[in-house]
Write a protein that holds these residues in place. Structure first.
Motif, mmCIF file in Angstrom:
data_model
loop_
_atom_site.group_PDB
_atom_site.id
_atom_site.type_symbol
_atom_site.label_atom_id
_atom_site.label_comp_id
_atom_site.label_asym_id
_atom_site.label_seq_id
_atom_site.Cartn_x
_atom_site.Cartn_y
_atom_site.Cartn_z
ATOM 1 N N ILE A 209 12.992 -9.661 -16.109
ATOM 2 C CA ILE A 209 12.383 -8.604 -15.292
ATOM 3 C C ILE A 209 13.463 -7.656 -14.775
ATOM 4 C CG2 ILE A 209 11.205 -8.165 -13.082
ATOM 5 C CD1 ILE A 209 9.662 -10.834 -13.590
ATOM 6 N N LEU A 210 14.551 -8.214 -14.254
ATOM 7 C CA LEU A 210 15.632 -7.379 -13.716
ATOM 8 C C LEU A 210 16.248 -6.511 -14.807
ATOM 9 C CD1 LEU A 210 17.256 -9.960 -11.293
ATOM 10 C CD2 LEU A 210 16.217 -7.790 -10.635
ATOM 11 N N ARG A 211 16.491 -7.097 -15.975
ATOM 12 C CA ARG A 211 17.081 -6.307 -17.076
ATOM 13 C C ARG A 211 16.126 -5.194 -17.502
ATOM 14 N NH1 ARG A 211 19.174 -11.382 -18.769
ATOM 15 N NH2 ARG A 211 17.373 -11.707 -20.119
ATOM 16 N N SER A 212 14.816 -5.486 -17.483
ATOM 17 C CA SER A 212 13.836 -4.462 -17.889
ATOM 18 C C SER A 212 13.823 -3.289 -16.911
ATOM 19 C CB SER A 212 12.436 -5.077 -17.998
ATOM 20 O OG SER A 212 11.879 -5.324 -16.723
ATOM 21 N N HIS A 213 14.293 -3.525 -15.680
ATOM 22 C CA HIS A 213 14.397 -2.450 -14.695
ATOM 23 C C HIS A 213 15.802 -1.843 -14.662
ATOM 24 C CE1 HIS A 213 10.618 -4.224 -13.179
ATOM 25 N NE2 HIS A 213 10.385 -3.019 -12.708
ATOM 26 N N GLY A 214 16.644 -2.238 -15.608
ATOM 27 C CA GLY A 214 17.965 -1.625 -15.711
ATOM 28 C C GLY A 214 19.049 -2.282 -14.885
ATOM 29 N N PHE A 215 18.749 -3.449 -14.314
ATOM 30 C CA PHE A 215 19.775 -4.141 -13.528
ATOM 31 C C PHE A 215 20.679 -4.956 -14.454
ATOM 32 C CE2 PHE A 215 16.702 -3.258 -10.225
ATOM 33 C CZ PHE A 215 17.509 -2.919 -9.145
ATOM 34 N N CYS A 216 21.950 -5.015 -14.102
ATOM 35 C CA CYS A 216 22.905 -5.791 -14.884
ATOM 36 C C CYS A 216 23.790 -6.557 -13.902
ATOM 37 C CB CYS A 216 23.742 -4.890 -15.781
ATOM 38 S SG CYS A 216 24.601 -3.605 -14.856
ATOM 39 N N VAL B 121 10.975 -12.191 1.210
ATOM 40 C CA VAL B 121 9.853 -11.268 0.996
ATOM 41 C C VAL B 121 9.179 -11.482 -0.355
ATOM 42 C CG1 VAL B 121 9.140 -8.843 0.873
ATOM 43 C CG2 VAL B 121 10.974 -9.511 2.432
ATOM 44 N N VAL B 122 9.965 -11.600 -1.419
ATOM 45 C CA VAL B 122 9.424 -11.617 -2.790
ATOM 46 C C VAL B 122 8.315 -12.657 -2.980
ATOM 47 C CG1 VAL B 122 10.024 -12.130 -5.207
ATOM 48 C CG2 VAL B 122 11.416 -10.528 -3.873
ATOM 49 N N PRO B 123 8.449 -13.893 -2.463
ATOM 50 C CA PRO B 123 7.377 -14.865 -2.695
ATOM 51 C C PRO B 123 6.025 -14.464 -2.113
ATOM 52 C CG PRO B 123 9.382 -15.987 -2.001
ATOM 53 C CD PRO B 123 9.613 -14.521 -1.786
ATOM 54 N N TYR B 124 6.025 -13.526 -1.153
ATOM 55 C CA TYR B 124 4.779 -13.152 -0.474
ATOM 56 C C TYR B 124 4.163 -11.876 -1.035
ATOM 57 C CZ TYR B 124 6.605 -16.639 2.674
ATOM 58 O OH TYR B 124 7.104 -17.805 3.178
ATOM 59 N N LEU B 125 4.775 -11.305 -2.073
ATOM 60 C CA LEU B 125 4.266 -10.072 -2.665
ATOM 61 C C LEU B 125 3.583 -10.350 -4.000
ATOM 62 C CD1 LEU B 125 7.257 -7.588 -2.140
ATOM 63 C CD2 LEU B 125 5.233 -7.877 -0.701
ATOM 64 N N THR B 126 2.661 -9.468 -4.366
ATOM 65 C CA THR B 126 2.095 -9.524 -5.710
ATOM 66 C C THR B 126 3.159 -9.070 -6.705
ATOM 67 O OG1 THR B 126 1.309 -7.248 -5.561
ATOM 68 C CG2 THR B 126 -0.220 -8.983 -4.845
ATOM 69 N N GLN B 127 2.972 -9.420 -7.969
ATOM 70 C CA GLN B 127 3.951 -9.013 -8.984
ATOM 71 C C GLN B 127 3.962 -7.491 -9.141
ATOM 72 O OE1 GLN B 127 4.687 -11.396 -12.349
ATOM 73 N NE2 GLN B 127 4.051 -13.283 -11.360
ATOM 74 N N ASP B 128 2.822 -6.838 -8.894
ATOM 75 C CA ASP B 128 2.786 -5.364 -8.941
ATOM 76 C C ASP B 128 3.692 -4.766 -7.870
ATOM 77 O OD1 ASP B 128 1.111 -5.153 -11.065
ATOM 78 O OD2 ASP B 128 -0.700 -4.668 -9.911
ATOM 79 N N ARG C 112 0.801 -1.236 0.000
ATOM 80 C CA ARG C 112 0.000 0.000 0.000
ATOM 81 C C ARG C 112 0.829 1.280 0.000
ATOM 82 N NH1 ARG C 112 -2.709 -3.649 3.231
ATOM 83 N NH2 ARG C 112 -4.870 -4.040 2.654
ATOM 84 N N ASP C 113 1.987 1.268 0.627
ATOM 85 C CA ASP C 113 2.755 2.504 0.824
ATOM 86 C C ASP C 113 3.755 2.746 -0.297
ATOM 87 O OD1 ASP C 113 1.447 2.965 3.227
ATOM 88 O OD2 ASP C 113 2.978 1.933 4.424
ATOM 89 N N ASP C 114 4.159 4.003 -0.437
ATOM 90 C CA ASP C 114 5.207 4.375 -1.381
ATOM 91 C C ASP C 114 6.550 4.251 -0.668
ATOM 92 O OD1 ASP C 114 7.189 6.250 -2.660
ATOM 93 O OD2 ASP C 114 5.546 6.459 -4.098
ATOM 94 N N LEU C 115 7.347 3.266 -1.072
ATOM 95 C CA LEU C 115 8.617 2.983 -0.399
ATOM 96 C C LEU C 115 9.542 4.192 -0.431
ATOM 97 C CD1 LEU C 115 10.672 1.036 0.904
ATOM 98 C CD2 LEU C 115 11.260 0.263 -1.417
ATOM 99 N N GLY D 107 7.306 -5.265 -8.780
ATOM 100 C CA GLY D 107 7.701 -4.329 -9.837
ATOM 101 C C GLY D 107 7.917 -2.923 -9.302
ATOM 102 N N ARG D 108 7.038 -2.459 -8.411
ATOM 103 C CA ARG D 108 7.178 -1.114 -7.838
ATOM 104 C C ARG D 108 8.462 -1.004 -7.017
ATOM 105 N NH1 ARG D 108 1.730 -1.757 -6.612
ATOM 106 N NH2 ARG D 108 2.196 -2.054 -4.388
ATOM 107 N N THR D 109 8.776 -2.060 -6.276
ATOM 108 C CA THR D 109 9.986 -2.042 -5.444
ATOM 109 C C THR D 109 11.237 -2.031 -6.319
ATOM 110 O OG1 THR D 109 8.768 -3.247 -3.734
ATOM 111 C CG2 THR D 109 11.166 -3.167 -3.516
ATOM 112 N N LEU D 110 11.247 -2.838 -7.373
ATOM 113 C CA LEU D 110 12.385 -2.835 -8.302
ATOM 114 C C LEU D 110 12.515 -1.477 -8.998
ATOM 115 C CD1 LEU D 110 12.047 -6.392 -9.892
ATOM 116 C CD2 LEU D 110 13.899 -5.589 -8.404
#
Length: 279
Positions: free
Chosen positions: A237-244, A168-175, A143-146, A178-181
């Protein structure tokens, strides 16, 4: 998890960490605060650790993923990173054990408000004073903006940071993932270590059965395992967020590297991965 109750999975992970100290002598991750912060008797922790023949696999993962994260964090501090963000901190004790206090790092612990209140209470009862470099940031990931919450706590968005995001990741929605990444990738020269689960069929039959039982147990506690990923999909997913510079460590590698340190490690494999990625 229920709105006003601490995370039961955080308690389970804390028990696994404590059991690693008692049964494996902290040989993967030495944590002198693990039992203190748990406030449980040794016999209760050992009963938990021996309650299921596959419990040793969970103990291995809990200790190994923290060790991988803390080793990577140490290298990041050597390179000059001074902001550490622990997402979903639970009863993690890194801030109490901080080996980098001379480097004047700041550690931001991010977790659900109810879980943080529970942790503060346990630290008080264990008579552990809060170190000056520890900053609590209460956040509901769904719900919150990190970014807003961290900035309000003094986090410098224009300086590099190291994020740990374990259990944490397994317990979160994909949305929410994505917001956290998105947020982490907005911090220049950021790094993250996190773990994720593959779909159930990647685990051995015995572990799948245990996971099914655990999923039913979590539902009763209103905590659900929501998101699973194939390794190729996670890398995309990681590459789409700019991670390398993505290092993805699978269960076989974890068992090969650390399994000898876990007493009576059960046969069977779990579709868990630990990832270290740079932005």
């Amino acid at each position: 998890m229920k709105p006003n109750e601490p995370s039961r999975t955080a308690l389970m992970i804390a028990r696994q960490r404590a059991a690693h100290q008692l049964l494996d002598h902290g040989s993967i991750l030495y944590d002198p605060f693990a039992m203190k912060i748990l406030l449980e008797d040794e016999k209760d922790v050992l009963q938990f650790a021996n309650a299921h023949p596959l419990a040793s696999i969970g103990r291995l993962i809990t200790a190994a993923r923290s060790r991988i994260a803390e080793d990577a964090l140490a290298r990041a501090v050597e390179r000059g990173i001074r902001q550490i963000v622990i997402l979903g901190a639970g009863l993690d004790s890194f801030a109490l054990r901080n080996p980098h206090s001379a480097q004047q790092i700041l550690i931001y612990e991010v977790d659900h408000p109810a879980t943080q209140a529970w942790k503060r209470q346990r630290l008080d009862e264990a008579q552990n004073a809060l170190p000056p470099w520890l900053i609590f940031v209460p956040v509901d990931f769904e719900r919150d903006d990190l970014g807003e919450k961290l900035a309000a706590a003094g986090f410098q968005q224009n300086s590099p940071a190291f994020f740990t995001w374990l259990g944490v990741v397994p317990y979160l929605t994909q949305d929410a993932i994505g917001r956290t990444l998105d947020y982490m990738s907005s911090i220049q020269n950021s790094e993250v270590v996190f773990d994720y689960m593959e779909p159930p069929e990647s685990s051995s039959e015995e572990v799948r059965q245990l996971e099914t039982e655990r999923t039913e147990h979590l539902k009763k506690m209103e905590e659900r395992s929501l998101s699973r990923f194939e390794p190729a999909a996670m890398a995309a997913i990681l590459r789409s967020h700019g991670f390398c510079a993505i290092e993805d460590i699978n269960f076989s590698e974890i068992a090969s590297r650390f399994g000898h340190a876990v007493q009576g490690l059960a046969a069977g494999h779990l579709g868990v991965h630990v990832v270290h990625a740079n932005h």
